[in-house]
Each structure stands twice: as structure tokens, then as C-alpha cells.
Motif scaffolding. Structure first.
Motif, PDB file in Angstrom:
ATOM      1  N   SER A 131       0.827  -1.209   0.000  1.00 33.88           N
ATOM      2  CA  SER A 131       0.000   0.000   0.000  1.00 33.88           C
ATOM      3  C   SER A 131       0.864   1.263   0.000  1.00 33.88           C
ATOM      4  O   SER A 131       0.518   2.258  -0.624  1.00 33.88           O
ATOM      5  CB  SER A 131      -1.007  -0.003   1.153  1.00 33.88           C
ATOM      6  OG  SER A 131      -0.354  -0.167   2.376  1.00 33.88           O
TER       7      SER A 131
ATOM      8  N   CYS B  23       3.966   1.506  -1.344  1.00 31.01           N
ATOM      9  CA  CYS B  23       4.536   1.628  -2.694  1.00 31.01           C
ATOM     10  C   CYS B  23       3.483   2.082  -3.702  1.00 31.01           C
ATOM     11  O   CYS B  23       3.779   2.879  -4.597  1.00 31.01           O
ATOM     12  CB  CYS B  23       5.180   0.318  -3.133  1.00 31.01           C
ATOM     13  SG  CYS B  23       6.702  -0.065  -2.240  1.00 31.01           S
ATOM     14  N   ASP B  24       2.246   1.596  -3.545  1.00 30.93           N
ATOM     15  CA  ASP B  24       1.155   2.046  -4.416  1.00 30.93           C
ATOM     16  C   ASP B  24       0.958   3.550  -4.262  1.00 30.93           C
ATOM     17  O   ASP B  24       0.801   4.273  -5.252  1.00 30.93           O
ATOM     18  CB  ASP B  24      -0.162   1.327  -4.078  1.00 30.93           C
ATOM     19  CG  ASP B  24      -0.146  -0.149  -4.470  1.00 30.93           C
ATOM     20  OD1 ASP B  24       0.779  -0.566  -5.210  1.00 30.93           O
ATOM     21  OD2 ASP B  24      -1.042  -0.890  -4.013  1.00 30.93           O
ATOM     22  N   ALA B  25       0.972   4.021  -3.018  1.00 32.48           N
ATOM     23  CA  ALA B  25       0.785   5.451  -2.750  1.00 32.48           C
ATOM     24  C   ALA B  25       1.937   6.266  -3.341  1.00 32.48           C
ATOM     25  O   ALA B  25       1.739   7.334  -3.917  1.00 32.48           O
ATOM     26  CB  ALA B  25       0.689   5.695  -1.246  1.00 32.48           C
TER      27      ALA B  25
ATOM     28  N   GLU C  46       3.771   5.424  -5.915  1.00 36.61           N
ATOM     29  CA  GLU C  46       3.606   5.432  -7.372  1.00 36.61           C
ATOM     30  C   GLU C  46       2.460   6.339  -7.796  1.00 36.61           C
ATOM     31  O   GLU C  46       2.442   6.850  -8.905  1.00 36.61           O
ATOM     32  CB  GLU C  46       3.418   3.998  -7.873  1.00 36.61           C
ATOM     33  CG  GLU C  46       4.723   3.212  -7.814  1.00 36.61           C
ATOM     34  CD  GLU C  46       4.550   1.691  -7.819  1.00 36.61           C
ATOM     35  OE1 GLU C  46       3.393   1.205  -7.828  1.00 36.61           O
ATOM     36  OE2 GLU C  46       5.587   0.997  -7.797  1.00 36.61           O
ATOM     37  N   ALA C  47       1.504   6.562  -6.886  1.00 34.19           N
ATOM     38  CA  ALA C  47       0.386   7.462  -7.189  1.00 34.19           C
ATOM     39  C   ALA C  47       0.768   8.920  -6.911  1.00 34.19           C
ATOM     40  O   ALA C  47      -0.048   9.820  -7.080  1.00 34.19           O
ATOM     41  CB  ALA C  47      -0.834   7.074  -6.354  1.00 34.19           C
ATOM     42  N   GLY C  48       2.006   9.134  -6.461  1.00 32.75           N
ATOM     43  CA  GLY C  48       2.494  10.498  -6.276  1.00 32.75           C
ATOM     44  C   GLY C  48       2.322  11.074  -4.881  1.00 32.75           C
ATOM     45  O   GLY C  48       2.538  12.267  -4.664  1.00 32.75           O
ATOM     46  N   PHE C  49       1.961  10.246  -3.907  1.00 36.59           N
ATOM     47  CA  PHE C  49       1.831  10.747  -2.532  1.00 36.59           C
ATOM     48  C   PHE C  49       3.200  11.060  -1.944  1.00 36.59           C
ATOM     49  O   PHE C  49       4.168  10.362  -2.211  1.00 36.59           O
ATOM     50  CB  PHE C  49       1.183   9.681  -1.627  1.00 36.59           C
ATOM     51  CG  PHE C  49      -0.311   9.697  -1.621  1.00 36.59           C
ATOM     52  CD1 PHE C  49      -1.003  10.524  -0.744  1.00 36.59           C
ATOM     53  CD2 PHE C  49      -1.035   8.883  -2.472  1.00 36.59           C
ATOM     54  CE1 PHE C  49      -2.386  10.534  -0.723  1.00 36.59           C
ATOM     55  CE2 PHE C  49      -2.421   8.887  -2.465  1.00 36.59           C
ATOM     56  CZ  PHE C  49      -3.103   9.710  -1.586  1.00 36.59           C
TER      57      PHE C  49
ATOM     58  N   GLU D 127      -3.527  10.594   4.783  1.00 37.17           N
ATOM     59  CA  GLU D 127      -4.509   9.714   4.149  1.00 37.17           C
ATOM     60  C   GLU D 127      -4.810   8.507   5.040  1.00 37.17           C
ATOM     61  O   GLU D 127      -5.962   8.143   5.250  1.00 37.17           O
ATOM     62  CB  GLU D 127      -3.954   9.267   2.787  1.00 37.17           C
ATOM     63  CG  GLU D 127      -4.762   8.219   2.065  1.00 37.17           C
ATOM     64  CD  GLU D 127      -5.992   8.754   1.368  1.00 37.17           C
ATOM     65  OE1 GLU D 127      -6.825   7.927   0.960  1.00 37.17           O
ATOM     66  OE2 GLU D 127      -6.139   9.983   1.250  1.00 37.17           O
TER      67      GLU D 127
END
Length: 189
Positions: free
Chosen positions: A130, A132-134, A136-139, A147
Motif C-alpha cells: 500500500s 509503494c502504491d501510494a 507510485e500514485a504520487g503521494f 490519508e
């Protein structure tokens, strides 16, 4: 390289041990300030160096126990030796770095000799995924922390107490720092 232990095992172990101690010293002295983050970065860099040298996690943990700092004075050594809880914490941090490297597709300097992903006995993969996903989403790290605090995710069915929140924040920071340290060395980056 070659047979036996990877290059620089003593140096890698020393860097991991000293940076680990420095993180705690910094947080004790000044809280989570810039020097604390710098000390954490040193720990992550040392863990990435171990990965680059081809250490699997079990081999690295064994090497760390073999290379504990010793002064030769038994009473001094007893006081400076890491406690079991400190060793466990260091191991969790190393698992987080290794899982992050694996998830981020880091090849390492060893190329095809990259160590295998570690056993995830603690269920940290979900946090790594989660985070790494964030990423990659630019967080940003602060954006992600906000968040996470705003939403009750499926991973956290119960409200977290301050100590648990602090731990999650620390672990999330390790994943972020790992991504930052290896920036530019990732497949497809």
C-alpha cells in the motif's frame, strides 16, 4: 565476491549497527527531526548495500550477530550490546527494506545475484504494497500519513493507539526512504 562471505561484511554490519543506534539516539535527543531522518536514511543505505552485496536476509542477520561491536571489556560489551527487542526491531526494519526493494523491482548491483525476497512472517507485505502504491500514485510521506489517518482501511479494523500509529509511521518512512535511496536504479525507471 566469490566463495564465502560477500565483500565488506564487517563494514556493512558496522554501518547497520551504528546507523540503527543513531536513529534511536536522534529520536531520544530531538524527536523525529531532520537528523533522525538522516540517520534512518543511513540505515536504509546500509541495508541496500547488504542487498547489493548479495546477502539474503537470514545470512545478513547471522552476519550481524557474528559482528556485534565488541570492546574487549565484558562489562562495557554487556551494556552496549543490543537487547533482544532492539534486535527484533532491527530485523523488522531490514525485512521492510528487503520487501520494498523486491516490490519496487530493484535489481541491485549484483544483477542476477539479487537475494530472494525475505519470509514475511510478520505480515508486512500489505503495508509495503500500500505504501509503494501510494508512492507510485504520487503521494508524499506526509500526504500518505494523513490519508492513512483519515481512512479506516481494511488492514486496520480497530482504531490504533498512539504507539501503534507511531510504529506504522516509522515503518512507512522506511519504505519511502528505501524508494528514495534506490531512485534511478529501478527497472523501467
Amino acid at each position: 565476491g566469490g566463495k564465502g562471505r560477500p565483500e565488506g561484511s564487517k563494514e556493512i554490519c558496522l554501518a547497520l549497527e551504528m546507523s540503527f543506534r543513531k536513529v534511536w539516539l536522534r529520536i531520544f535527543l530531538n524527536g523525529a527531526d531532520a537528523q533522525y531522518v538522516a540517520a534512518f536514511r543511513e540505515f536504509v543505505q546500509a541495508a541496500v548495500a547488504a542487498y547489493d552485496a548479495g546477502y539474503s536476509l537470514p545470512a545478513l542477520i547471522l552476519e550481524l550477530s557474528r559482528n556485534e561491536v565488541e570492546t574487549g571489556d565484558v562489562s562495557v560489551d554487556k551494556t552496549i550490546r543490543l537487547t533482544d527487542q532492539e534486535r527484533q526491531t532491527r530485523e523488522i526494519w531490514l525485512v521492510l527494506v528487503y520487501l520494498s526493494l523486491d516490490r519496487l523491482g530493484y535489481m541491485g548491483r549484483g544483477g542476477d545475484n539479487a537475494p530472494p525476497a525475505p519470509q514475511d512472517d510478520l505480515g508486512l507485505q500489505q503495508l509495503v504494497e500500500s505504501t509503494c502504491d501510494a508512492l507510485e500514485a504520487g503521494f508524499s510521506l506526509e500526504g500518505l500519513k494523513l490519508e492513512l489517518s483519515l481512512r479506516q482501511s481494511g488492514e486496520v479494523p480497530v482504531a490504533l493507539n498512539p504507539a501503534q500509529l507511531s510504529l506504522r509511521s516509522q515503518w512507512t518512512r522506511i519504505v519511502f526512504l528505501t524508494a528514495d535511496v534506490i531512485k534511478g536504479s529501478v527497472k523501467g525507471a
